[in-house]
Design an enzyme around this catalytic site. Structure first.
Site, mmCIF file in Angstrom:
data_model
loop_
_atom_site.group_PDB
_atom_site.id
_atom_site.type_symbol
_atom_site.label_atom_id
_atom_site.label_comp_id
_atom_site.label_asym_id
_atom_site.label_seq_id
_atom_site.Cartn_x
_atom_site.Cartn_y
_atom_site.Cartn_z
ATOM 1 N N GLU A 6 2.292 -7.259 0.179
ATOM 2 C CA GLU A 6 2.294 -5.961 0.835
ATOM 3 C C GLU A 6 3.639 -5.272 0.654
ATOM 4 O O GLU A 6 4.695 -5.918 0.666
ATOM 5 C CB GLU A 6 2.028 -6.108 2.340
ATOM 6 C CG GLU A 6 0.881 -5.287 2.855
ATOM 7 C CD GLU A 6 -0.454 -6.002 2.677
ATOM 8 O OE1 GLU A 6 -1.468 -5.291 2.543
ATOM 9 O OE2 GLU A 6 -0.476 -7.226 2.659
ATOM 10 N N THR A 7 3.577 -3.958 0.495
ATOM 11 C CA THR A 7 4.753 -3.102 0.579
ATOM 12 C C THR A 7 4.516 -2.097 1.696
ATOM 13 O O THR A 7 3.467 -1.436 1.730
ATOM 14 C CB THR A 7 5.016 -2.358 -0.743
ATOM 15 O OG1 THR A 7 5.310 -3.310 -1.778
ATOM 16 C CG2 THR A 7 6.190 -1.403 -0.605
#
Length: 262
Positions: A47-48
């Site tokens: 995830e970003t």
């Protein structure tokens, strides 16, 4: 060309190279969804998170390398850690606002950060045909939450020894599949598989515990539980059942900081 501050944080762990790594991008101006997706793909982490200050709180969005997701626990924990640890946020609670999941709060208590997320109470469903092909074992019971399927098996060793068929799991109509069992040293353990979202196995999935906690709270008759996600990296969580809200606690460690240029 503009630069954006970026941090990589290991979430739900008290040491580097454990827990779940997340990238946190601190924005001064909004990016379009296609730009955020491109950055997340370039980062190639589970995830970003993209965070921008708005009226005393922070807007937050989360992207895997392939899709935007509606809720992410470890990247929210990582974002709060950056704001507290690197940006000098002085109060003990940060308010995030999500396009899909509403208001989310993160409270600091010494070295532990506590997420305040909406509960996702699972509903029992018949065990689907072919689930044993997906995880190599027939579950004791099967549930469905808003985002994920959840398979309950008999023991921690069964969870640890699963050899998932990612092609089969990827055909399930959900964000992913949680597999869970009673823990040997904690209240419950889990693993999370999300090939549909571009993540074959997520190291530690905070948002999955909004589904896990209501189930194990009712089954064990406890409102406060300890949990471990038994992926290769592993991660520890503290979970409190508050009815329509779930409190999920963990630590985090900074791995890197820098700039990206787009």
């Amino acid at each position: 060309m503009k630069s954006i501050k970026i941090y990589q944080v290991d979430a739900f762990t008290d040491h580097l190279f454990g827990g779940n790594p997340a990238a946190v991008c601190l924005l001064e101006n909004r990016l379009g969804p296609s730009q955020m997706q491109a950055v997340a793909a370039e980062n190639n982490l589970a995830e970003t998170a993209f965070v921008i200050p708005v009226d005393g709180s922070y807007e937050i969005r989360w992207f895997t390398p392939t899709v935007e997701v509606e809720l992410c626990g470890h990247a929210t924990l990582a974002s709060a850690f950056v704001l507290f640890d690197r940006c000098g946020f002085s109060r003990d609670e940060i308010v995030f606002r999500s396009l899909y999941s509403g208001e989310l709060r993160v409270r600091r208590s010494e070295s532990t950060l506590f997420l305040d997320f909406p509960a996702d109470v699972p509903v029992k469903i018949p065990v689907p045909d072919g689930i044993s092909c997906s995880i190599g074992i027939i579950p004791v019971a099967m549930y469905r939450g808003k985002s994920d399927f959840m398979a309950v098996v008999g023991s921690e060793s069964e969870v640890r020894n699963i050899r998932p068929d990612f092609d089969a799991i990827g055909k399930m109509d959900a964000r992913g599949l949680i597999v869970t069992a009673p823990g040997d040293e904690v209240d419950f353990v889990s693993r999370f598989f999300g090939p549909q979202s571009g993540i074959n196995e997520d190291p530690v999935t905070g948002s999955a515990h909004t589904t896990l906690t209501p189930y194990w709270s009712e089954r064990l008759g406890k409102m406060e539980l300890t949990a471990r996600q038994v992926s290769a990296r592993g991660g520890n969580l503290i979970c409190h059942n508050r009815g329509d809200r779930i409190i999920i606690g963990g630590e985090a460690r900074l791995y890197l900081s820098g700039e990206i240029f787009i």
